[in-house]
Design a protein around this motif. Sequence first.
Motif, short mmCIF file in Angstrom:
data_model
loop_
_atom_site.label_atom_id
_atom_site.label_comp_id
_atom_site.label_asym_id
_atom_site.label_seq_id
_atom_site.Cartn_x
_atom_site.Cartn_y
_atom_site.Cartn_z
N GLY A 66 73.30 -10.18 54.04
CA GLY A 66 73.93 -10.53 52.75
C GLY A 66 72.68 -10.60 51.89
N LEU A 67 71.59 -11.26 52.31
CA LEU A 67 70.51 -11.78 51.32
C LEU A 67 69.60 -10.44 51.12
CD1 LEU A 67 68.80 -14.83 53.26
CD2 LEU A 67 70.13 -14.84 51.04
N GLU A 68 69.52 -9.70 52.06
CA GLU A 68 68.90 -8.07 51.88
C GLU A 68 69.74 -7.24 50.90
OE1 GLU A 68 67.26 -6.80 56.08
OE2 GLU A 68 68.53 -5.34 55.05
N ILE A 69 70.93 -7.28 51.23
CA ILE A 69 71.99 -6.48 50.15
C ILE A 69 71.64 -7.01 48.82
CG2 ILE A 69 74.46 -5.84 49.56
CD1 ILE A 69 74.98 -5.92 52.63
N ARG A 70 71.90 -8.23 48.75
CA ARG A 70 71.59 -8.81 47.24
C ARG A 70 70.29 -9.06 46.58
NH1 ARG A 70 77.08 -12.39 46.80
NH2 ARG A 70 78.16 -11.11 48.44
N LYS A 71 69.45 -8.39 47.47
CA LYS A 71 67.99 -8.52 47.24
C LYS A 71 67.60 -10.16 46.79
CE LYS A 71 67.37 -3.88 45.19
NZ LYS A 71 68.13 -3.55 46.20
#
Length: 247
Positions: A92-97
């Motif tokens: 989730g952190l990756e997707i939302r940068k």
Amino acid sequence: MAILTIKDLDFSYHSPQGETKALTDINLTVNEGEFISIVGPSGCGKSTLLSIIAGLTPVAEGLSMNNATIGYMLQRDHLFEWRTIYDNVILGLEIRKLMTEENISRVKTLLGRYGLDTFADKRPSELSGGMRQRAALIRTLALNPDILLLDEPFSALDYQTRLKVSNDIGRIIKEEKKTALLVTHDLSEAISMGNRVVVLSERPGTIRKIINIDFPKSASDKELTPLERRNSPEFQEYFHELWRCFS
Ligand code: ADP
Ligand code: MG
């Protein structure tokens, strides 16, 4: 303090076949740190209500939320087998940068605190059902949401696992001081985890009753865990009170 207010909420699905009234006249104020269990017959609009709160099903009026952010946890854990547990929980952190140092360190702390740090490099299939569910919760907590929405998150687990996992998840949510709304069809689970149980009617779902759940604290002045609640004398009384709503 109120974190979420639902006022005179109505909702209908529209399709070429016509209108399906799913919810009517819902009124509920949720305070910060509360754990609300929601029970009701199948098809009465429970998932619809969570989806509205999550903002996935937009409504024009009836919902206000003081900028609270939402985390959503579903029945299936939706962990990806081609990613390690660590790579899953940071997804989730990756997707939302949002791969900031602070967020990464929160994820690592959560993995350690809840016994998954030594499994960080494993694949989901190498974990038990309970550990997978904990990993799914940590993935949700990684984004540090104010409100957690849980839609029958334990129903894919067998009974024994379910008892243990709901105990773990309940404890984690308390320790992390999150506000939570849990949909379940299991009345015992609703009582063991919630500080209020909201009972919905048949579709169109409306609130039939709200039962305040208040267990005495433990000898060491701590709140009882879900398993301790199940073993305490007040439990049966709440169960009967709740059961009466369905008979
Ligand atoms: P629950 O989670 O309590 O089982 P739901 O919120 O999923 O109930 O559904 C409430 C009612 O709305 C059901 O009758 C269901 O068939 C209907 N419904 C759910 N989603 C849709 C949709 N996308 N379009 C039309 N009707 C729907
Ligand atoms: Mg549902």
